[in-house]
Design an enzyme around this catalytic site. Structure first.
Site, PDB file in Angstrom:
ATOM      1  N   LYS A 111       0.833  -1.217   0.000  1.00  0.00           N
ATOM      2  CA  LYS A 111       0.000   0.000   0.000  1.00  0.00           C
ATOM      3  C   LYS A 111       0.863   1.261   0.000  1.00  0.00           C
ATOM      4  CE  LYS A 111      -4.102  -2.063   0.782  1.00  0.00           C
ATOM      5  NZ  LYS A 111      -5.294  -2.447   1.480  1.00  0.00           N
ATOM      6  N   LYS A 195      -6.789 -11.924  -7.812  1.00  0.00           N
ATOM      7  CA  LYS A 195      -7.888 -11.941  -6.863  1.00  0.00           C
ATOM      8  C   LYS A 195      -9.012 -10.980  -7.272  1.00  0.00           C
ATOM      9  CE  LYS A 195      -8.331 -10.939  -2.167  1.00  0.00           C
ATOM     10  NZ  LYS A 195      -7.817 -10.505  -0.890  1.00  0.00           N
ATOM     11  N   LYS A 198     -11.542  -5.094  -4.853  1.00  0.00           N
ATOM     12  CA  LYS A 198     -12.032  -3.764  -5.167  1.00  0.00           C
ATOM     13  C   LYS A 198     -10.932  -3.037  -5.926  1.00  0.00           C
ATOM     14  CE  LYS A 198     -12.830  -3.924  -0.264  1.00  0.00           C
ATOM     15  NZ  LYS A 198     -12.488  -3.245   0.983  1.00  0.00           N
TER      16      LYS A 198
END
Ligand code: TRP
Length: 331
Positions: A111, A195, A198
């Site tokens: 991130k 995966k 979102k």
């Protein structure tokens, strides 16, 4: 009775992957265990988020919990920021976690890499500490989370061990990580090697079923899912990732292994199979969405529920926090 704790961060739109991996599994824990399930709204602040989105998504998550069958009479359902004790425990625990450990966390590395390197919030770095505080505060035994959170739960385990050996005795309960049997690997419909998560990427969104998509959109996404060469409906993740992913979804919904599910479609073409997958998804999501809408439309009832939940959660939290404060000499 074992205590089970889990939470979901209210960021972005929830997906079928979240449903199969989290929401759908939580009610299993509410009969034979004492479950604590919460909305991790403080964790949502670790990356930039619009206040209106945070506020509204918090109500979405609790409505998903209720629509999944979590019963506030059995499960303590609450909102993280309603519990001041978690902030206190976090402030204590930061002193028992090493910067070296936090810099090894995969989620932090991934991130923070996407951010302006001069503007990485400290909260993103200490995310696992707040998560450990969540876990410890309710004397949790079992923490069901997806694979991506495993490292954080393992770190929490290490922090508990370190704290206990420093102060003597089992002051903090050692948590155990469990991962859901199904739903841990729901892949994108348009890119089955990644995966289903979102994403802001428009192209990638075609492969993601959002829990708030309407029926037409959901059916369209499934019917246009990437399939593989050949024509056989077979579970073979290496050779047939697209079909295998659809079998995983179908199997998860029907309570069977994907291999077993594939036997139902021997000799059928991809189109017929996809239609069956779309039906299976809608059979379950349709009523789920209706229940969701009913809960979501009454925010003041949801606020009442949060108040009730906070009372029970704080009741469990206070003795634990006292133990920790006493151990370190704050009391
Ligand atoms: N980190 C989890 C997520 O990304 C949410 C969470 C916060 C959590 N604290 C937790 C999960 C404690 C389990 C236990 O959704």
């Amino acid at each position: 009775m074992a205590r089970v704790l889990s939470g979901v961060k209210p960021t972005g739109k929830m997906t079928l992957g979240n449903y199969l991996g989290s929401f759908r599994n939580f009610p299993k824990f509410q009969d034979d265990n004492q479950a604590y399930i919460f909305v991790a709204d403080l964790h949502a602040l670790t990356l930039p988020i619009d206040p209106l989105v945070l506020h509204s998504t918090t109500y979405d998550i609790v409505s998903f919990y209720l629509a999944s069958g979590l019963d506030p009479k059995k499960t303590v359902l609450f909102r993280q920021s309603d519990i001041p004790e978690v902030g206190m425990l976090n402030a204590i625990l930061v002193n028992y976690v090493y910067m070296g450990e936090l810099s090894l966390m995969t989620q932090f590395k991934e991130k923070s890499a996407k951010l302006n390197q001069k503007a990485i919030g400290c909260g993103l770095f200490t995310y696992p500490v707040l998560m450990a505080a969540d876990i410890f505060l309710y004397d949790s035994d079992i923490v069901p989370v997806g694979e991506d959170q495993r490292q954080h739960v393992e770190l929490a385990h290490e922090i508990a061990r370190r704290f206990n050996s420093r102060y003597g005795g089992e002051i903090i309960k050692l948590p155990k990580y469990v991962t859901p049997a199904v739903g841990k690997r729901i892949m994108s419909l348009s890119d089955p090697l990644h995966k289903m998560s979102k994403s802001d990427d428009r192209e990638a969104q075609k492969g993601v079923i959002y829990l708030q998509d309407d029926e037409k959109t959901i059916r369209k996404k499934i019917m246009s899912a990437i399939t593989d060469s050949g024509s056989e409906v077979k579970f073979d993740p290496a050779e047939k990732p697209g079909i295998s992913n659809l079998l995983t979804i179908y199997g998860a919904l029907k309570g069977m292994e994907p291999e077993e599910a594939s036997k139902l479609f021997v000799g059928q073409n991809y189109g017929t199979f996809k239609k069956a997958v779309a039906d299976a998804v809608m059979d379950e999501l349709g009523p789920f969405q209706q229940r969701f809408n009913a809960f979501r439309s009454d925010e003041s009832a949801l606020e009442d529920l949060f108040s009730q939940g906070a009372l029970k959660a704080r009741e469990a939290a206070k003795p634990v926090l006292n133990r920790v404060m006493k151990a370190v000499g704050l009391r």
